[in-house]
Design an enzyme around this catalytic site. Structure first.
Site, mmCIF file in Angstrom:
data_model
loop_
_atom_site.group_PDB
_atom_site.id
_atom_site.type_symbol
_atom_site.label_atom_id
_atom_site.label_comp_id
_atom_site.label_asym_id
_atom_site.label_seq_id
_atom_site.Cartn_x
_atom_site.Cartn_y
_atom_site.Cartn_z
ATOM 1 N N TYR A 144 57.052 97.874 39.393
ATOM 2 C CA TYR A 144 56.618 98.285 40.713
ATOM 3 C C TYR A 144 57.223 99.587 40.974
ATOM 4 O O TYR A 144 58.367 99.823 40.595
ATOM 5 C CB TYR A 144 57.094 97.278 41.791
ATOM 6 N N ASP A 239 62.599 104.438 35.852
ATOM 7 C CA ASP A 239 62.723 104.048 37.356
ATOM 8 C C ASP A 239 64.007 103.029 37.554
ATOM 9 O O ASP A 239 63.781 101.757 37.359
ATOM 10 C CB ASP A 239 61.305 103.400 37.890
ATOM 11 N N LYS A 267 67.419 102.385 46.779
ATOM 12 C CA LYS A 267 68.329 101.234 47.025
ATOM 13 C C LYS A 267 69.761 101.639 47.039
ATOM 14 O O LYS A 267 70.420 101.836 48.159
ATOM 15 C CB LYS A 267 67.651 100.144 46.235
HETATM 16 C C1 LIG Z 1 62.013 99.094 45.600
HETATM 17 C C2 LIG Z 1 61.443 99.882 44.390
HETATM 18 C C3 LIG Z 1 60.771 100.926 44.552
HETATM 19 C C4 LIG Z 1 60.170 101.684 45.910
HETATM 20 O O1 LIG Z 1 61.485 101.716 46.571
HETATM 21 P P1 LIG Z 1 61.071 102.085 48.400
HETATM 22 O O2 LIG Z 1 62.381 102.611 48.666
HETATM 23 O O3 LIG Z 1 60.675 100.586 48.783
HETATM 24 O O4 LIG Z 1 59.974 103.033 48.542
HETATM 25 C C5 LIG Z 1 60.365 101.839 43.538
HETATM 26 N N1 LIG Z 1 60.651 101.302 42.334
HETATM 27 C C6 LIG Z 1 61.398 100.330 42.023
HETATM 28 C C7 LIG Z 1 61.631 99.855 40.671
HETATM 29 C C8 LIG Z 1 61.868 99.465 43.270
HETATM 30 O O5 LIG Z 1 62.516 98.275 43.057
#
Ligand SMILES: *Cc1c(COP(=O)(O)O)cnc(C)c1O
Length: 431
Positions: A144, A239, A267
């Site tokens: 994701y 990511d 995060k």
């Molecule tokens: C949570 C997450 C996102 C999206 O981040 P948001 O701050 O919720 O937009 C993107 N990539 C990864 C791997 C994530 O866990």
């Protein structure tokens, strides 16, 4: 467990907010329950509006490395607020923050702050496309990367799979440049690059995916991505919105010994405030506006409150490496405890762990990709979730989420959790 007040708020919430929540997973819908509403949280614990106490393994989905409301982070924030909450002109602390991130991540020279992980990945892809002059991107099933249009895809049929939208509202035309491969599938990556390598702008990957449960990228898989991206001139994007500064202070490059060309953060770097960031080599970041032609902007990007909390968080993590050793030890203790419970109960399930991330899959292993993860017994998981909640343990309300530990979790918390895990598994399986 009394949840009258939560139920009351929820009733009102669904009137005014779609599903009553501002992010879908919070609705507890996948486990067939209604959500708890939080009153406050401290350390490893969350307290709901009905006064129930939970040991929290959501930790805001990862940001809270030091637990809830740590004094070390909030100290001095009033002074920041008094000086103003946003200016629309630059500040010193944005430079400090960028420097801290770049110093921790040798693969990147420059970083741009944004407001969420979604913004970080969306912007990084635009930059990679602008830099390479190519359109296609490759992502992996089960990873994701936020909810921007071109990333809301799953694989279609056929060997070389073009993405099909996973959400109405995303036009086929928008995802037609998104290629999708199975996670950890080396042959598929080789094949796609052989066929389309010269048109691929970027590969975006969670080196350790925390969004299909917890599935680790194989060493050979991550190395192969580096190899093909170098060979074909594609931009390799890690990511690290979950893994950045959580796996260890030096994140995935330290874990795998592989450097990406670009990286996305979120995060953890905001410590619970809305922050994201993307970075890369100077050559790549030089295409970003205002020095380059690729446009990307943000009214609140680099917000002083967020920078203040984020910077302090990263400084504490940088200057106290024992935090990572302790997190690792406690997570291992939890992993071992759950494995012992599974053995005692004769359940052939799988526990995965990377640093302070732990996941119990209700399926036989190995779990190496999204198809494996989908084999889980969701019905049993849902019962297990409810039993844990009843025993004061809060985990993500979905089989496809990891447990997040913070440095505030104590050995006593872990022991209570292992005991509750045993009971909850037993009840969920009528043993
Ligand atoms: C949570 C997450 C996102 C999206 O981040 P948001 O701050 O919720 O937009 C993107 N990539 C990864 C791997 C994530 O866990």
């Amino acid at each position: 467990m009394i949840n009258e007040k939560s139920e009351q708020i929820y009733k009102e919430a669904v009137e005014y907010i779609p599903g009553g929540v501002n992010s879908p997973v919070r609705a507890f819908k996948s486990v067939g329950l209604s959500p708890i509403f939080v009153d406050h949280a401290h350390g490893s614990k969350i307290y709901d509006v009905d006064g129930n106490e939970y040991i929290d393994y959501i930790c805001s989905w990862g940001p809270l490395m030091l637990g809830h409301s740590p004094k070390e982070l909030s100290e001095g924030i009033e002074e920041v607020i008094k000086k103003g909450t946003s200016y629309g002109v630059p500040t010193q602390i944005e430079v400090d923050m960028a420097k801290i991130i770049v110093e921790a991540y040798p693969a990147i020279d420059q970083v741009r702050m944004v407001n969420s992980g979604t913004e970080a990945t969306m912007s990084a892809l635009r930059v990679a496309r602008g830099y390479t002059g190519r359109n296609k991107i490759l992502k992996f099933e089960g990873c994701y990367h936020g909810h921007s249009d071109s990333l809301l895809v799953q694989s279609g049929s056929g060997t070389i799979t073009y993405g099909v939208p996973t959400s109405p509202g995303v036009p086929d035309d928008v995802v037609k440049h998104t290629l999708v491969c199975k996670y950890n599938d080396l042959d598929a990556v080789r094949e796609i690059f052989k066929e389309e390598g010269n048109e691929i702008a970027a590969v975006i990957v969670e080196t350790i995916s925390g969004n299909m449960g917890l599935v680790k990228g194989k060493q050979e898989f991550i190395e192969l991505l580096r190899e093909v991206c170098t060979e074909y001139g594609a931009v390799l994007i890690f990511d690290e919105v979950i893994t950045g500064f959580r796996l260890s202070y030096n994140s995935s490059p330290a874990y795998f010994g592989v450097n990406p060309d670009m990286v996305c953060f979120g995060k953890i770097i905001g410590a619970g405030l809305p922050v994201g960031a993307y970075g890369g080599k100077k050559e790549i970041m030089s295409v970003v506006s205002p020095i380059g032609p690729v446009y990307q902007a943000g009214t609140l990007s680099g917000n002083p409150l967020a920078m203040y909390m984020g910077k302090k968080n990263l400084e504490i993590l940088r200057d106290n490496p024992q935090i990572y050793t302790e997190l690792e030890r406690k997570a291992k203790k939890l992993e071992d405890g759950i494995n012992t419970n599974l053995e005692k109960l004769d359940l052939d399930y799988t526990v995965t762990r990377a640093g302070s991330l732990v996941c119990l899959f209700f399926a036989k292993g190995p779990i190496e990709n999204y198809d494996d993860a989908k084999k889980c017994d969701i019905e049993k998981f849902n019962k297990y979730f409810a039993q844990l909640l009843k025993r004061g343990i809060l985990i993500g309300p979905s089989q496809y989420e990891a447990m997040f530990l913070s440095n505030a979790h104590t050995d006593e918390d872990i022991e209570k959790t292992i005991a509750a895990n045993y009971e909850a598994l037993k009840v969920a399986h009528n043993l």
